[in-house]
Scaffold this motif. Structure first.
Motif, PDB file in Angstrom:
ATOM      1  N   GLY A  66       0.801  -1.224   0.000  1.00 48.71           N
ATOM      2  CA  GLY A  66       0.000   0.000   0.000  1.00 48.71           C
ATOM      3  C   GLY A  66       0.834   1.275   0.000  1.00 48.71           C
ATOM      4  N   PHE A  67       2.148   1.142  -0.150  1.00 48.09           N
ATOM      5  CA  PHE A  67       3.012   2.324  -0.164  1.00 48.09           C
ATOM      6  C   PHE A  67       3.682   2.500  -1.520  1.00 48.09           C
ATOM      7  CE2 PHE A  67       3.542   1.254   4.552  1.00 48.09           C
ATOM      8  CZ  PHE A  67       2.602   2.197   4.959  1.00 48.09           C
ATOM      9  N   SER A  68       2.945   2.203  -2.581  1.00 46.55           N
ATOM     10  CA  SER A  68       3.591   2.241  -3.878  1.00 46.55           C
ATOM     11  C   SER A  68       3.307   3.558  -4.586  1.00 46.55           C
ATOM     12  CB  SER A  68       3.113   1.026  -4.663  1.00 46.55           C
ATOM     13  OG  SER A  68       2.997   1.317  -5.999  1.00 46.55           O
ATOM     14  N   LEU A  69       4.338   4.101  -5.210  1.00 43.30           N
ATOM     15  CA  LEU A  69       4.213   5.300  -6.026  1.00 43.30           C
ATOM     16  C   LEU A  69       4.119   4.861  -7.478  1.00 43.30           C
ATOM     17  CD1 LEU A  69       7.123   7.321  -4.407  1.00 43.30           C
ATOM     18  CD2 LEU A  69       4.679   7.828  -4.198  1.00 43.30           C
ATOM     19  N   ARG A  70       3.659   5.776  -8.337  1.00 44.54           N
ATOM     20  CA  ARG A  70       3.624   5.499  -9.761  1.00 44.54           C
ATOM     21  C   ARG A  70       5.003   5.015 -10.246  1.00 44.54           C
ATOM     22  NH1 ARG A  70       0.052   9.798 -12.936  1.00 44.54           N
ATOM     23  NH2 ARG A  70      -1.327   9.160 -11.251  1.00 44.54           N
ATOM     24  N   ASN A  71       5.014   4.017 -11.096  1.00 36.69           N
ATOM     25  CA  ASN A  71       6.248   3.484 -11.707  1.00 36.69           C
ATOM     26  C   ASN A  71       7.244   2.915 -10.711  1.00 36.69           C
ATOM     27  OD1 ASN A  71       5.190   4.774 -14.041  1.00 36.69           O
ATOM     28  ND2 ASN A  71       6.109   6.673 -13.294  1.00 36.69           N
ATOM     29  N   SER A  72       6.794   2.488  -9.552  1.00 33.82           N
ATOM     30  CA  SER A  72       7.770   1.888  -8.641  1.00 33.82           C
ATOM     31  C   SER A  72       8.122   0.478  -9.114  1.00 33.82           C
ATOM     32  CB  SER A  72       7.231   1.866  -7.218  1.00 33.82           C
ATOM     33  OG  SER A  72       6.087   1.063  -7.148  1.00 33.82           O
ATOM     34  N   ASP A  73       9.254   0.000  -8.652  1.00 37.74           N
ATOM     35  CA  ASP A  73       9.711  -1.342  -9.033  1.00 37.74           C
ATOM     36  C   ASP A  73       8.754  -2.397  -8.523  1.00 37.74           C
ATOM     37  OD1 ASP A  73      11.804   0.238  -9.535  1.00 37.74           O
ATOM     38  OD2 ASP A  73      13.246  -0.844  -8.270  1.00 37.74           O
ATOM     39  N   MET A  74       8.863  -3.557  -9.102  1.00 38.68           N
ATOM     40  CA  MET A  74       8.070  -4.674  -8.629  1.00 38.68           C
ATOM     41  C   MET A  74       8.995  -5.648  -7.905  1.00 38.68           C
ATOM     42  SD  MET A  74       5.067  -6.429 -10.870  1.00 38.68           S
ATOM     43  CE  MET A  74       5.889  -6.967 -12.138  1.00 38.68           C
ATOM     44  N   ASP A  75       8.654  -5.999  -6.682  1.00 40.38           N
ATOM     45  CA  ASP A  75       9.433  -7.014  -5.955  1.00 40.38           C
ATOM     46  C   ASP A  75       8.627  -8.305  -5.964  1.00 40.38           C
ATOM     47  OD1 ASP A  75      11.584  -5.218  -4.856  1.00 40.38           O
ATOM     48  OD2 ASP A  75       9.864  -4.263  -3.900  1.00 40.38           O
ATOM     49  N   LEU A  76       9.206  -9.371  -6.499  1.00 38.66           N
ATOM     50  CA  LEU A  76       8.494 -10.650  -6.555  1.00 38.66           C
ATOM     51  C   LEU A  76       9.287 -11.724  -5.825  1.00 38.66           C
ATOM     52  CD1 LEU A  76       7.385 -10.611 -10.317  1.00 38.66           C
ATOM     53  CD2 LEU A  76       5.947 -10.180  -8.312  1.00 38.66           C
ATOM     54  N   CYS A  77       8.555 -12.633  -5.206  1.00 45.79           N
ATOM     55  CA  CYS A  77       9.208 -13.693  -4.445  1.00 45.79           C
ATOM     56  C   CYS A  77       8.613 -15.027  -4.887  1.00 45.79           C
ATOM     57  CB  CYS A  77       8.934 -13.455  -2.963  1.00 45.79           C
ATOM     58  SG  CYS A  77       9.381 -14.838  -1.921  1.00 45.79           S
ATOM     59  N   CYS A  78       9.491 -15.949  -5.233  1.00 44.94           N
ATOM     60  CA  CYS A  78       9.034 -17.260  -5.685  1.00 44.94           C
ATOM     61  C   CYS A  78       9.074 -18.237  -4.507  1.00 44.94           C
ATOM     62  CB  CYS A  78       9.939 -17.722  -6.814  1.00 44.94           C
ATOM     63  SG  CYS A  78       9.542 -19.358  -7.407  1.00 44.94           S
TER      64      CYS A  78
ATOM     65  N   ASP B 286      -4.881   3.413   9.496  1.00 40.98           N
ATOM     66  CA  ASP B 286      -5.210   4.833   9.364  1.00 40.98           C
ATOM     67  C   ASP B 286      -4.684   5.328   8.019  1.00 40.98           C
ATOM     68  OD1 ASP B 286      -5.517   7.583   9.592  1.00 40.98           O
ATOM     69  OD2 ASP B 286      -4.831   7.649  11.676  1.00 40.98           O
ATOM     70  N   PRO B 287      -5.282   4.872   6.913  1.00 44.59           N
ATOM     71  CA  PRO B 287      -4.725   5.188   5.596  1.00 44.59           C
ATOM     72  C   PRO B 287      -4.534   6.683   5.353  1.00 44.59           C
ATOM     73  CG  PRO B 287      -6.489   3.574   5.385  1.00 44.59           C
ATOM     74  CD  PRO B 287      -6.483   4.038   6.814  1.00 44.59           C
ATOM     75  N   PRO B 288      -5.477   7.560   5.725  1.00 43.02           N
ATOM     76  CA  PRO B 288      -5.267   8.963   5.373  1.00 43.02           C
ATOM     77  C   PRO B 288      -3.976   9.525   5.970  1.00 43.02           C
ATOM     78  CG  PRO B 288      -7.492   8.612   6.184  1.00 43.02           C
ATOM     79  CD  PRO B 288      -6.749   7.340   6.405  1.00 43.02           C
ATOM     80  N   ARG B 289      -3.696   9.208   7.206  1.00 42.41           N
ATOM     81  CA  ARG B 289      -2.492   9.793   7.801  1.00 42.41           C
ATOM     82  C   ARG B 289      -1.242   8.965   7.489  1.00 42.41           C
ATOM     83  NH1 ARG B 289      -3.887  11.633  13.851  1.00 42.41           N
ATOM     84  NH2 ARG B 289      -4.907   9.594  13.997  1.00 42.41           N
ATOM     85  N   VAL B 290      -1.332   7.648   7.657  1.00 39.22           N
ATOM     86  CA  VAL B 290      -0.123   6.829   7.511  1.00 39.22           C
ATOM     87  C   VAL B 290       0.341   6.784   6.048  1.00 39.22           C
ATOM     88  CG1 VAL B 290       0.891   4.557   7.883  1.00 39.22           C
ATOM     89  CG2 VAL B 290      -0.781   5.444   9.502  1.00 39.22           C
ATOM     90  N   ARG B 291      -0.585   6.494   5.145  1.00 45.64           N
ATOM     91  CA  ARG B 291      -0.164   6.387   3.742  1.00 45.64           C
ATOM     92  C   ARG B 291       0.302   7.739   3.216  1.00 45.64           C
ATOM     93  NH1 ARG B 291      -4.061   3.803  -0.263  1.00 45.64           N
ATOM     94  NH2 ARG B 291      -2.207   3.646  -1.539  1.00 45.64           N
ATOM     95  N   THR B 292      -0.393   8.804   3.584  1.00 47.82           N
ATOM     96  CA  THR B 292       0.008  10.119   3.080  1.00 47.82           C
ATOM     97  C   THR B 292       1.408  10.477   3.563  1.00 47.82           C
ATOM     98  OG1 THR B 292      -2.310  10.772   3.108  1.00 47.82           O
ATOM     99  CG2 THR B 292      -0.692  12.538   2.899  1.00 47.82           C
ATOM    100  N   MET B 293       1.675  10.253   4.840  1.00 50.38           N
ATOM    101  CA  MET B 293       3.016  10.554   5.362  1.00 50.38           C
ATOM    102  C   MET B 293       4.084   9.722   4.668  1.00 50.38           C
ATOM    103  SD  MET B 293       3.051  10.878   9.453  1.00 50.38           S
ATOM    104  CE  MET B 293       4.748  11.370   9.736  1.00 50.38           C
ATOM    105  N   VAL B 294       3.836   8.418   4.587  1.00 51.45           N
ATOM    106  CA  VAL B 294       4.856   7.538   4.003  1.00 51.45           C
ATOM    107  C   VAL B 294       5.092   7.889   2.532  1.00 51.45           C
ATOM    108  CG1 VAL B 294       5.326   5.165   3.269  1.00 51.45           C
ATOM    109  CG2 VAL B 294       4.557   5.615   5.603  1.00 51.45           C
ATOM    110  N   LEU B 295       4.006   8.057   1.776  1.00 52.55           N
ATOM    111  CA  LEU B 295       4.189   8.328   0.346  1.00 52.55           C
ATOM    112  C   LEU B 295       4.893   9.659   0.141  1.00 52.55           C
ATOM    113  CD1 LEU B 295       0.799   6.977  -1.024  1.00 52.55           C
ATOM    114  CD2 LEU B 295       3.066   5.963  -1.308  1.00 52.55           C
TER     115      LEU B 295
END
Ligand code: GTP
Ligand code: MG
Length: 354
Positions: free
Chosen positions: A66-78, A157-166
């Motif tokens: 939930g902390f992804s910005l536009r065009n961020s890398d993709m992390d994949l785990c097999c 708390d998406p409005p505060r936590v995600r906004t701060m982190v992003l």
């Protein structure tokens, strides 16, 4: 005059909160981007299954928390569910060959890295204006769990936590202090600093400590241990909402101003360890301050952020003396800009991310 100052401060903070929300919304990945990424994941999973039929390819890191910005890398785990399986480095080599033959990705297998991975990228195209960058690792179950922990914190708390982190992710990229390879801090490290601040520094806290909440039912040690680490945390966020509510009502702007002030001025870099699991710890008590091995421990532990599950692991071990000096300089700069409260909040935001 004091009350006038008070209202101008309130006005600035209200306007700055609004700016932050609007700024961050524009930076979220588009629906198309999410669809393309999911298609890529499925395609890669299909290909990997031609080598290991029992495998699953899961997304972790920002695309999953939930902390992804536009065009961020993709992390994949097999993950491979069968008992007999190839070693990670053999898999990396084989998968590298296969992807080179069967896809248009640029492929770079790193079978001998500390954590063997395959690096992939796609060139930009009309449908994908920034291309895609993606790392595939193997059996990194702890990373899947810490991704889930961060996702739960974001959901409380998406409005505060995600906004701060992003916002902080954009800020540290624009200010060029987000490169572990160059002695500064990973995105993961910054996210942990934000959560530490919201759980342990703010009073009353904005977030509860999910790793210390009592479980709802008895839980066996087996269920909660992974590679010798305790990975339990309270993950039923729906239920949590009914039982816990923060009494902290500060706006996202107030929290951000305070975040910069705390890490610019108050955090004890020389002796402290930021632990989201246990609060502020001492380097001494973790053996992270020892001079015994010719000063190397000290150099590795300039900044100390304890991993939530791998508690012997300093997430910021790559931060060098110069790197930390630069990071602290940037925190002070940000703090100064916000303390000066420019006439328009949008100006403050532009200056911060210059
Ligand atoms: P962006 O790629 O900048 O969007 O950020 P991100 O949220 O994906 O963070 P990053 O690429 O730094 O890390 C991706 C994931 O890898 C994290 O969510 C963790 O699960 C894992 N990870 C990264 N660094 C470490 C580390 O030092 N220790 C551990 N245990 N896991 C890490
Ligand atoms: Mg990432």
């Amino acid at each position: 005059a004091p009350s006038q100052r008070h209202t101008s401060k309130q006005r600035f903070l209200a306007e700055f909160s609004q700016c932050l929300y609007e700024f961050v919304i524009q930076l979220l990945p588009t629906r198309e981007e999410l669809i393309v990424k999911e298609d890529v994941r499925k395609l890669l999973e299909r290909l990997i299954r031609t080598i290991e039929p029992e495998s699953r390819l899961l997304s972790f890191g920002s695309t999953a928390n939930g902390f992804s910005l536009r065009n961020s890398d993709m992390d994949l785990c097999c993950l491979i569910d069968s008992e007999e399986r190839l070693s990670a480095s053999d898999l990396v080599t084989m998968l590298g060959d296969l992807l080179e033959r069967e896809t248009k990705f640029h492929v770079k297998p790193l079978p001998h890295a500390r954590i063997p991975i395959v690096k992939l990228s796609l060139d930009p195209s009309p449908g994908l204006p920034y291309g895609i960058a993606c790392d595939i690792g193997f059996e990194n179950r702890l990373a899947l769990e810490n991704t889930r922990l961060l996702m739960c914190y974001a959901l409380i708390d998406p409005p505060r936590v995600r906004t701060m982190v992003l916002f902080l992710k954009v800020w540290c990229k624009r200010r060029k202090i987000n490169s572990p390879y160059k002695g500064t801090l990973s995105s993961y490290g910054y996210v942990l600093l934000v959560i530490f601040f919201l759980v342990h520094v703010k009073n009353p806290p904005v977030l509860p400590n999910l790793q210390q909440m009592p479980p709802m039912r008895p839980i066996s040690q087996e269920e909660t241990t992974l590679h010798g680490h305790n990975i339990w945390f309270f993950d039923d966020i729906e239920l949590l909402r009914g039982r816990w509510q923060s009494s902290n009502t500060e706006s996202v702007a107030e929290l951000l101003v305070d975040f910069f002030r705390f890490y610019a001025r108050d955090f004890q870099y020389n002796t402290g360890v930021a632990s989201i699991r246990a609060g502020l710890l001492k380097k001494d008590s973790k053996g992270w301050a020892s001079e015994s091995d010719r000063g190397t421990a000290r150099e590795r532990n300039r900044l100390c952020i304890e991993d939530p599950f791998e508690v012997d692991f300093n997430v910021s071990r790559c931060v060098t003396r110069d790197g930390l000096y630069t990071i602290r300089g940037e925190l002070m700069r940000a703090s100064r800009i916000l303390a000066s409260r420019p006439e328009r909040a949008i100006v403050a935001l532009a200056q911060l991310c210059e």
